[in-house]
Write an enzyme that holds these catalytic residues in place. Structure first.
Site, PDB file in Angstrom:
ATOM      1  N   SER A  39       0.794  -1.236   0.000  1.00 34.39           N
ATOM      2  CA  SER A  39       0.000   0.000   0.000  1.00 34.39           C
ATOM      3  C   SER A  39       0.824   1.282   0.000  1.00 34.39           C
ATOM      4  CB  SER A  39      -0.948   0.006   1.202  1.00 34.39           C
ATOM      5  OG  SER A  39      -2.024  -0.866   0.987  1.00 34.39           O
ATOM      6  N   LYS A  86       0.089   3.818  -2.640  1.00 34.45           N
ATOM      7  CA  LYS A  86      -0.926   4.867  -2.537  1.00 34.45           C
ATOM      8  C   LYS A  86      -0.325   6.265  -2.397  1.00 34.45           C
ATOM      9  CE  LYS A  86      -4.180   1.489  -0.774  1.00 34.45           C
ATOM     10  NZ  LYS A  86      -4.518   0.653   0.379  1.00 34.45           N
ATOM     11  N   SER A  94      -5.865   3.304   4.579  1.00 32.05           N
ATOM     12  CA  SER A  94      -5.339   2.437   3.520  1.00 32.05           C
ATOM     13  C   SER A  94      -6.464   1.762   2.731  1.00 32.05           C
ATOM     14  CB  SER A  94      -4.395   1.375   4.104  1.00 32.05           C
ATOM     15  OG  SER A  94      -3.536   0.863   3.104  1.00 32.05           O
ATOM     16  N   LYS A 151       3.279   6.402   5.024  1.00 30.92           N
ATOM     17  CA  LYS A 151       2.357   5.327   4.645  1.00 30.92           C
ATOM     18  C   LYS A 151       2.890   3.951   5.022  1.00 30.92           C
ATOM     19  CE  LYS A 151      -1.433   3.832   2.869  1.00 30.92           C
ATOM     20  NZ  LYS A 151      -1.392   2.712   3.834  1.00 30.92           N
TER      21      LYS A 151
END
Length: 377
Positions: A62, A65, A117, A223
């Site tokens: 993730s 992202k 997320s 993140k």
């Protein structure tokens, strides 16, 4: 010549102060990490301060992202209203619970994407900005090339495992360093809790699952990520007096500790020296076809470089700026780069910019200038 003398003086002062206070200047220490790949860079200079397998292509879960968000911010509007598709609502993995047919702001989707997320938010954003997911992926890959992340390939906007979906720790650090210069991106990833924004009250409240924000002083992002193929991943950012440290940890059994160790290593082994002030003159350029014949290239910001104490005497700078340039030119336009070398190797680049606007000459200007030159003769 004056500029080079000032740089030499700064370096000499740094060397002398280091020798007088040798007990307070740590030498490079070994670092033990639990991750397969890692890197820590200085955001402004881009200098790699420590790396481990940082050029190996790996899945990144993730942390994908980060690119999804920066593309959406540059292509979309936070107040846009997005209608959630069945495809977005039905995606697996982590999600924010979007419902098919629900109407939600792009701003809220971005908070759901980065704080929770949400894979469903990733698909909704991609469909809204790109028209469809495939078009949005093209935007993501084009942006990666623009940033200089040449060993990166996006096959999904959310980061679930997919063939050909990969990056490197170095590329992910470059992407993040770029993204963190965007104020809205920075605000999103540093937020711990939120229930409303500039687009109004959100449909939901969001709390950030990034534990690094709560563990490390001055942390402001970025993140987390996890899939079976990628393992546990983390991109972290920590502010310091001269900018930020950007840390990337891929496939780690203890990503929080690894990121903390990277920040600690950078702090203990590097000091920042100032080479230029904001607005220092670098080079004069001839302008063709403009109302002004010359412009001056300037440093865009103060130039600080992170170095180890023993490196100071081997630092040099070189300006890569053209001798001539064509109008029109706007004040602040990037004209070239100030390149910093350590022992003959490039370790950092800083933009140099125009000191003024230069409009293009029109026909009347050209005739007037020609008449003046004839009269003078």
């Amino acid at each position: 010549m004056k500029r080079y003398l000032n740089i030499l003086l700064l370096i000499l002062i740094f060397i002398l102060s280091s020798s007088l206070k040798m007990h307070s200047v740590p030498t490079s220490k070994k670092i033990t990490l639990n991750s397969y790949a890692a890197v820590v860079i200085d955001q402004n200079s881009g200098r790699i301060l420590y790396s481990k397998n940082s050029d190996i292509r790996l899945p990144m879960a993730s942390t994908t992202k980060i690119m999804t968000t920066i593309v959406a911010l540059e292509k979309g509007n936070l107040n846009d209203k997005v209608i959630i598709s069945k495809k977005a609502a039905s995606i697996g993995g982590s999600n924010v619970g979007l419902i098919a047919g629900e109407k939600i702001s792009l701003e809220e989707l971005l908070y759901g994407l980065m704080l929770r997320s949400g894979n469903d938010a990733a698909i909704a954003i991609a469909e809204h900005i790109g028209g469809n997911v495939d078009n949005f992926l093209k935007m993501m890959n084009e942006k990666a090339i623009e940033i200089g992340a040449f060993n990166t390939s996006f096959k999904t906007p959310h980061g679930l495992d997919a063939d050909g979906h990969y990056t490197t720790a170095e590329d992910l650090a470059k992407i993040t360093a770029y993204a963190m210069k965007n104020e809205i991106f920075n605000k999103i990833v540093s937020t711990k809790e939120i229930s409303s924004g500039i687009s109004g009250k959100f449909n939901r409240s969001y709390s950030n699952i990034n534990k690094f924000l709560y563990r490390v002083e001055n942390a402001d992002g970025v993140k987390t990520g996890y899939t079976g193929g990628a393992g546990k991943c983390l991109v972290a950012s920590v502010r310091h007096d001269y900018g930020r440290y950007i840390c990337v940890v891929l496939n780690s059994s203890d990503r929080w500790k690894d990121a903390e160790e990277l920040v600690k290593y950078a702090k203990e082994n590097y000091k920042f020296i100032k080479l230029y002030n904001k607005g220092d003159e670098i080079k004069s350029l001839r302008v063709f076809g403009g109302k002004s014949r010359y412009i001056i290239s300037l440093t865009e910001n103060d130039v600080f470089i992170p170095i180890k104490s023993e490196e100071a005497q081997y630092i040099r700078t070189e300006a890569f700026v053209p001798s001539v340039i064509f109008s029109p030119i706007k004040k602040g336009d990037v004209l070239g780069n100030l390149v910093i070398y350590y022992d003959g190797n490039i370790i950092a680049k800083y933009p140099v910019v125009s000191d003024r606007d230069v409009d293009r000459k029109n026909l009347i200007n050209t005739i007037t200038d020609t008449f003046k030159s004839i009269t003078i003769k």
